[in-house]
Design a protein around this motif. Structure first.
Motif, short mmCIF file in Angstrom:
data_model
loop_
_atom_site.label_atom_id
_atom_site.label_comp_id
_atom_site.label_asym_id
_atom_site.label_seq_id
_atom_site.Cartn_x
_atom_site.Cartn_y
_atom_site.Cartn_z
N ASP A 273 -11.02 -12.04 -12.96
CA ASP A 273 -11.37 -11.02 -11.96
C ASP A 273 -12.66 -11.36 -11.25
O ASP A 273 -12.85 -11.01 -10.07
N ASP A 274 -13.55 -12.08 -11.93
CA ASP A 274 -14.83 -12.45 -11.33
C ASP A 274 -14.66 -13.43 -10.16
O ASP A 274 -15.54 -13.53 -9.30
N LEU A 275 -13.53 -14.15 -10.12
CA LEU A 275 -13.33 -15.14 -9.06
C LEU A 275 -13.26 -14.50 -7.68
O LEU A 275 -13.57 -15.15 -6.68
N SER A 276 -12.86 -13.25 -7.62
CA SER A 276 -12.75 -12.57 -6.32
C SER A 276 -14.12 -12.40 -5.66
O SER A 276 -14.20 -12.17 -4.45
N ARG A 277 -15.19 -12.52 -6.43
CA ARG A 277 -16.55 -12.37 -5.89
C ARG A 277 -17.18 -13.71 -5.53
O ARG A 277 -18.35 -13.75 -5.15
N HIS A 278 -16.40 -14.79 -5.66
CA HIS A 278 -16.94 -16.12 -5.41
C HIS A 278 -16.30 -16.77 -4.19
O HIS A 278 -15.22 -16.39 -3.74
N ASN A 279 -17.02 -17.77 -3.68
CA ASN A 279 -16.46 -18.58 -2.60
C ASN A 279 -15.58 -19.66 -3.22
O ASN A 279 -16.07 -20.61 -3.82
N CYS A 280 -14.26 -19.50 -3.09
CA CYS A 280 -13.31 -20.40 -3.72
C CYS A 280 -12.79 -21.41 -2.69
O CYS A 280 -12.30 -21.03 -1.62
N LEU A 281 -12.93 -22.66 -3.02
CA LEU A 281 -12.55 -23.76 -2.13
C LEU A 281 -11.11 -24.14 -2.45
O LEU A 281 -10.82 -24.62 -3.54
N ASN A 282 -10.23 -23.96 -1.49
CA ASN A 282 -8.81 -24.03 -1.83
C ASN A 282 -8.08 -25.18 -1.14
O ASN A 282 -8.38 -25.52 0.01
N TYR A 283 -7.11 -25.74 -1.86
CA TYR A 283 -6.25 -26.80 -1.32
C TYR A 283 -5.19 -26.14 -0.45
O TYR A 283 -4.35 -25.38 -0.92
N SER A 284 -5.23 -26.41 0.84
CA SER A 284 -4.46 -25.62 1.81
C SER A 284 -2.97 -25.91 1.82
O SER A 284 -2.20 -25.17 2.42
N ARG A 285 -2.50 -26.96 1.12
CA ARG A 285 -1.07 -27.22 1.09
C ARG A 285 -0.38 -26.41 -0.01
O ARG A 285 0.84 -26.36 -0.07
N PHE A 286 -1.15 -25.80 -0.89
CA PHE A 286 -0.58 -24.92 -1.89
C PHE A 286 -0.69 -23.48 -1.40
O PHE A 286 -1.21 -23.21 -0.33
N GLU A 287 -0.19 -22.54 -2.23
CA GLU A 287 -0.25 -21.13 -1.86
C GLU A 287 -1.71 -20.76 -1.62
O GLU A 287 -2.54 -20.82 -2.53
N LYS A 288 -2.03 -20.35 -0.41
CA LYS A 288 -3.42 -20.34 0.03
C LYS A 288 -4.29 -19.30 -0.68
O LYS A 288 -5.48 -19.54 -0.89
N SER A 289 -3.77 -18.16 -1.06
CA SER A 289 -4.62 -17.08 -1.55
C SER A 289 -4.49 -16.83 -3.05
O SER A 289 -5.00 -15.84 -3.54
N MET A 290 -3.80 -17.72 -3.78
CA MET A 290 -3.57 -17.48 -5.21
C MET A 290 -3.85 -18.74 -6.03
O MET A 290 -3.50 -19.84 -5.62
#
Length: 295
Positions: free
Chosen positions: A181-198
């Motif tokens: 749950d704490d991850l929602s308060r962080h800047n998460c760097l995401n790989y855009s070819r996967f499901e972007k928001s999960m």
């Protein structure tokens, strides 16, 4: 495109009286059979088959091309035996893979294989995109995914494990996450070819999926790794790429009690029956290599 394979595909289409039948007989995807037929018609500069919903018949030009194709296959069969009996691998392997695999995982394997087989050459094309094997003349595409197209021909090569991590400097300013749950308060760097928001994790009780957000995404995991090393946020990285930075303290492994979703590594190719000895041996070597390393 290999004209001998194309000729064999055309013969099988005629013999099986359908593209689907030819695909089954050759252990090749239906889309690949279609591409070979289209290329044959492009070379001949004419339509070779009359196609309807019920049957396939040859055009007049198709009859001529069929005879030439059979002659070509006969010649190829006559010369293949002495070449293969030499038992020495040679020729070029044209390979497509992601930047992560090309830079961080496979260089040692490439050199080991080339030292063992000095008459083989490897041409690496770095790409994160889905590759058209025929048009781009690719013998083997290596991809990391859990969403493989069921119509393509592929062999599992290994597994790609991931870790969640961030730099000590970022965590000093933003606090260390204790729960998902704490991850929602962080800047998460995401790989855009996967499901972007999960992000998805395994858990002893049940799988956990976490909604994340951030100001930077990319289709290259190495860019996200550099961003994390520059204190920009939390990243989900292939373990092979991140482990050395975790070991030297430049990154911290987060939520180690959770296991990020494991991805599969596949080798994708045009056909199992039309592979050079070099390519077959290279694929076998990849399976052995991925089994030994911790990806």
């Amino acid at each position: 495109m290999d004209r001998i394979i194309a000729a064999d595909v055309f013969i099988k289409i005629v013999e099986q009286k359908s593209l689907a039948g030819a695909a089954r007989a050759l252990d090749m995807s239906r889309s690949m059979v279609t591409r070979y037929l289209n290329q044959m018609e492009k070379w001949a500069n004419t339509q070779l088959l009359h196609r309807s919903t019920r049957k396939i018949t040859l055009t007049a030009e198709g009859e001529k091309v069929l005879n030439h194709s059979r002659e070509l296959i006969a010649i190829a069969q006559n010369i293949s035996a002495p070449i293969e009996s030499n038992n020495k691998l040679n020729g070029q392997i044209r390979l497509s893979c992601s930047p992560f695999l090309a830079h961080d995982v496979l260089p040692d394997m490439f050199q080991q294989f080339l030292r063992a087989h000095p008459e083989v050459s490897i041409d690496v094309q770095i790409s994160n995109h889905v590759t058209n094997l025929v048009e781009e003349r690719i013998d083997l595409a290596i991809r990391i995914t859990n969403d493989l197209d069921p119509n393509i021909i592929a062999r599992p090569l290994g597994k790609c494990h991931s870790v969640l991590c961030a730099s000590p400097e970022y965590l000093e300013k933003n606090s260390k996450p204790i729960t998902t749950d704490d991850l929602s308060r962080h800047n998460c760097l995401n790989y855009s070819r996967f499901e972007k928001s999960m992000w998805h994790f395994s858990h002893p009780e049940k799988p956990v999926s976490v909604a994340i957000a951030g100001n930077f995404s990319a289709n290259d995991s190495s860019l996200l790794l550099k961003a994390a090393l520059n204190n920009q946020g939390i990243t989900l990285q292939p373990k092979f790429a991140a482990q050395k930075y975790i070991n030297n303290g430049k990154l911290i492994h987060l939520l180690p009690h959770l296991k990020p979703q494991t991805l599969s590594i596949y080798g994708i190719y045009r056909s199992r029956k039309h592979q050079s000895l070099a390519l077959r041996s290279f694929i076998d070597s990849l399976v052995t290599y991925f089994d030994k390393i911790d990806t």
